[in-house]
Design an enzyme around this catalytic site. Structure first.
Site, PDB file in Angstrom:
ATOM      1  N   ASP A 168       0.872  -1.163   0.000  1.00 50.95           N
ATOM      2  CA  ASP A 168       0.000   0.000   0.000  1.00 50.95           C
ATOM      3  C   ASP A 168       0.919   1.225   0.000  1.00 50.95           C
ATOM      4  OD1 ASP A 168      -2.073   1.757   0.019  1.00 50.95           O
ATOM      5  OD2 ASP A 168      -3.132   0.879   1.717  1.00 50.95           O
TER       6      ASP A 168
HETATM    7  C1  BGC Z   1      -5.040   3.301   0.016  1.00 52.20           C
HETATM    8  C2  BGC Z   1      -5.065   2.329  -1.151  1.00 52.20           C
HETATM    9  C3  BGC Z   1      -4.827   3.063  -2.442  1.00 52.20           C
HETATM   10  C4  BGC Z   1      -3.520   3.818  -2.350  1.00 52.20           C
HETATM   11  C5  BGC Z   1      -3.187   4.595  -3.608  1.00 52.20           C
HETATM   12  C6  BGC Z   1      -3.813   4.186  -0.008  1.00 52.20           C
HETATM   13  O1  BGC Z   1      -3.950   5.221   0.908  1.00 52.20           O
HETATM   14  O2  BGC Z   1      -5.110   2.592   1.237  1.00 52.20           O
HETATM   15  O3  BGC Z   1      -6.301   1.654  -1.181  1.00 52.20           O
HETATM   16  O4  BGC Z   1      -4.837   2.183  -3.527  1.00 52.20           O
HETATM   17  O5  BGC Z   1      -3.583   4.734  -1.277  1.00 52.20           O
HETATM   18  O6  BGC Z   1      -4.056   5.673  -3.759  1.00 52.20           O
END
Ligand code: BGC
Length: 813
Positions: free
Chosen positions: A229
């Site tokens: 993530d």
């Molecule tokens: C989220 C993800 C997301 C990523 C990119 C993170 O803060 O938890 O679900 O894909 O950001 O935007």
């Protein structure tokens, strides 16, 4: 791995890479992409959020995306095939935008409705979550675009999500939290999995050898990439040895140069790096980015009409929770030519079409309930009234504003001019083409504002840096906003600061300009430009607004009230503290229904809210976050042109206090899942408290009789008759309960479901094949799924609380 040609292409590409190139390939070159390596014929892999559209690499409206209903709505269709079609649409959108990997679906569990990202996940039931998730992944990947199943695993709430260590029993982990991931890996073969920010049982998920290597790869045979993530990695050695292939974003991460050093120091064997690179190259091959390897999908499936599928999912997801009779007739559907309608509620005009955070996308158009009903109802039969505001906080400038942004370099030259959908700019990592971050000096938001109301209009600024705000030719604010305490979430998603008040006249357009010099974050590896123009229109007397709505309701044949949550209630980044509707919306509903018993309430929220008035109003329709076609779908359903097809994928409690699980705040960094296997209907089943609406519940415009259930040892057949006067669709749900089951385990669980359609009076048979897993439990002592033969009760019905047929069965030894 795939065919011989792919295997060879991957191996020969890998053999040509030196350590430096390998380590570079395993981290973002920026916010959303991996580097191209032309020396091996490898293109740059582009990623984008998901799950309700494809935002692309820019955070802004200049490259809009189709916006589908929220994942909770998708799950409410109980229809994996429909969601697979949504997946094909998303692949089509991704291809149009040059995106190869979609960062979706989110298959974390509805452990508690206070979870801030509840709207972004599917259900409290792992079987339903897995089925909808598999449909989604299958659809996306059939279009040649990779899906990323996230967040692996137990990212079920937002509080301290970067650091929380979730303590979950092996049984709950396997049977609830890992189960949807397992089903999707087995049934839909996803090309990527995203590791969660949190830890599980003592180890952070981006380094969780046991789960990433042991369970995901070795046990389940997953062959895609594991991507972190965003900013969710902790250490170089821990991540690469734990099984994390790609660290995002870049260009500074725990991989790249740090990974090269770790190999050179002897802390990491280069073969471990090779293994991760192999996964990335296979993904590149699948999406057609590796020369010499055939893409997984040579030809795109048939073109999907994005607006049409957004509308179909919306109407198929709306859950009619209640439809009482007034004067011996159910209040819905409304007969348009015979009824005048008072439409009430701010969200009827400014529809809440999606939840907040990384799941946001920018649709080209939004059909609000007001737009939809205006188009569907005969002229002169609809009136609209705000009733009450949801919050008195300043929002971003939108209604009445026509704005554009101009980006100017240090030498004053124009880098780029772009249109804006509203007064907000949020560029992270990838800036719009032509905008050069190092030489960017000033951004101007320019345009006109035509007020709807005369009176004092408040204007504000959002972001960190130097501002000059001009309204109607006068500079009304000049000043700097400094970094008080750095909270990136506040900076990106916080409310604007109130700066000036200007008297304006309704209907007279004025020029507005906000000049901004960003404060650039020294040393930040990612270019971030995030600021905006705030606006709050004159506030009308709240009593007057309510009285107007009451009077209109009293005069109309039917009152339709749209109530909603706001982006301060349901979003990534924080959990909810209450399930009450914001502002005075409960009072509004009570006053409207006192004025007109034919009151229909549309609940526009992604997740459960408290509805203290639910038994007093004639009808309750849960519309979730309905996506861009909100209003057209709503008009179809309210007028009876279509049936509301949704069934609850999650239990709706009457009050937060009744909820079996509400704890999301860790103690000393740990959040213990003390409820163990008892989330959702499993917990409600053993409690004395009844929820407002049970898991699986949802009415249509016809009625059903469950006539007979049979089982042949594998499949359950259920005969149901449409006893109403309209054609309809029913979701037949099969629950399985071991007779004399272990009291420390849930009494019964959803074992399968099927949808049927039948004409008025018609009898049809639903067939539901029960998976072997329905008869198994996780046995930690032997670390296997243990099959439990013996006596079970099969119960069948239209919701978990309404199962008119029971069939005792014997599962063979
Ligand atoms: C989220 C993800 C997301 C990523 C990119 C993170 O803060 O938890 O679900 O894909 O950001 O935007």
């Amino acid at each position: 791995m795939e065919d011989e040609a792919t295997r060879e292409a991957v191996e020969s590409a890998l053999a040509k890479l030196d350590l430096d190139a390998k380590a570079r390939l395993l981290q973002g070159q920026d916010m959303w992409t991996l580097p191209a390596l032309p020396e091996i014929g490898l293109g740059s892999l582009v990623m984008s959020d998901g799950p309700v559209g494809v935002r692309g690499v820019f955070w802004g409206p200049d490259d809009p995306s189709i916006l589908l209903p929220s994942p909770t709505a998708m799950a409410a269709t109980w229809d994996p095939e429909l969601i697979a079609r949504a997946g094909v649409l998303l692949a089509q959108e991704a291809r149009r935008k040059g995106v190869h990997l979609l960062l979706a679906p989110t298959v974390n569990m509805h452990r508690t409705p206070v979870g801030g990202r509840h709207f972004e996940a599917y259900s409290e039931d792992p079987l339903l979550t897995g089925a909808i998730g598999s449909g989604y992944v299958h659809g996306v990947q059939s279009g040649g675009v990779g899906a990323t199943v996230k967040h692996f695993v137990a990212n079920d709430a937002e509080t301290d999500r970067m650091s929380v260590d979730n303590i979950v029993s092996p049984e709950a982990l396997r049977e609830i939290y890992l189960a949807p991931f397992e089903a999707i890996v087995r049934d839909a073969c996803p090309w990527a999995i995203m590791s969660a920010y949190n830890g599980v049982n003592g180890t952070t998920m981006s380094e969780h050898t046991e789960l990433l290597r042991g369970v995901l790869r070795d046990e389940w045979g997953f062959d895609g990439i594991v991507v972190s993530d965003w900013m969710g990695t902790r250490s170089t050695v821990g991540a690469i040895t734990g099984g994390l292939d790609v660290a995002m974003p870049g260009p500074q991460s725990v991989y790249g140069e740090l990974l090269v050093k770790a190999v050179q120091n002897g802390e990491v064997d280069e073969s471990v790096v090779d293994e991760a690179v192999r996964h990335v190259l296979l993904l590149a091959a699948r999406v057609g980015l590796l020369e010499g390897a055939p893409a997984a999908v040579a030809e795109f499936p048939a073109v999907v009409d994005g607006r049409e599928i957004a509308r179909e999912i919306a109407r198929r997801s709306f859950v009619l929770a209640r439809n009482a009779e007034v004067d011996h007739t159910p209040v819905l559907p409304i007969t348009p030519a015979e009824s005048t309608v008072a439409l009430i509620g701010l969200a009827a005009r400014d529809a809440r079409v999606l939840g907040g955070g990384s799941a946001m996308v920018f649709p080209e158009t939004v059909v609000s309930p007001l737009d939809g009903l205006t188009a569907a109802l005969p002229e002169g039969t609809l009136s609209y009234h705000v009733g009450t505001v949801l919050s008195e906080d300043m929002g971003v400038a939108d209604r009445g504003f026509t704005l554009r942004a101009r980006c100017l370099a240090t030498d004053g030259s124009l880098q780029r001019e772009l249109p804006m959908a509203d007064g907000n700019i949020m560029w992270m990592g990838n800036l719009p083409e032509g905008v050069d971050y190092p030489s960017l000096q000033t951004i101007e938001i320019l345009g006109t504002f035509t007020p709807e109301l005369s009176g004092p209009h408040r204007f504000g600024t959002k972001g960190i840096g130097q501002f000059t705000l001009t309204v109607d030719g006068e500079t009304v604010f000049e000043g700097e906003q400094t970094l008080e305490s750095f909270d990136p979430f506040e900076m990106l998603f916080g409310s604007p600061k109130d700066r000036a008040v200007v008297e304006l006249e309704a209907g007279r357009p004025v020029e507005v300009a906000l000049r901004y010099e960003p404060m650039k974050m020294e040393g930040s590896p990612i270019a971030i430009v995030s600021f905006g123009l705030g606006h709050l229109e004159p506030q009308r007397d709240p009593e007057e607004l309510m009285a107007e709505a009451e009077a209109a309701a009293a005069q109309a044949d039917v009152a339709v009230v749209v109530v909603a949550t706001t982006d301060k209630v349901e979003s990534e980044g924080f959990d909810r503290t209450t399930l009450a509707l914001p502002g005075r919306q409960d009072e509004l509903v009570s006053r409207v229904v006192a004025a007109n018993p034919r009151t229909v309430v549309i609940v526009n929220s992604g997740a459960p809210v408290e509805m203290p008035w639910r038994d007093d109003v004639a009808a309750v329709l849960l519309s979730w976050f309905p996506g861009q076609e909100a209003g057209s779908a709503l008009a179809e359903v309210l007028t009876g042109a279509a049936e509301p097809g949704g069934r609850l994928p999650t239990t709706w409690p009457a009050t937060l206090a009744d909820c079996p699980v509400t704890e999301v705040t860790p103690t000393d960094g740990k959040l213990v899942y003390t409820e163990d296997l008892f989330i959702g209907y499993h917990a409600w089943d053993r409690s004395d408290i009844a929820p407002a609406y049970s898991f699986g519940h949802g009415l249509g415009y016809t009625t059903w009789e469950y006539e007979e259930v049979d089982w042949d040892g594998e499949a359950v057949t259920v005969r149901v008759r449409n006893t109403g006067s309209r054609p309809g669709r029913e979701v037949v749900q099969v629950y399985l309960a071991p007779v004399d089951g272990d009291p420390s385990r849930p009494a019964r669980a959803l074992a399968g479901f099927a949808s049927i359609e039948a004409a008025a009076g018609e009898t049809v048979t639903a067939t539901v094949t029960l998976p072997k897993r329905a008869f198994e439990v996780w046995e930690e002592a032997s670390r296997t799924w243990a099959y439990r033969p013996g006596a079970y009760d099969l119960t069948v019905g239209g919701s978990s609380a309404d199962r008119p047929l029971t069939l005792p069965i014997e599962a063979a030894v």
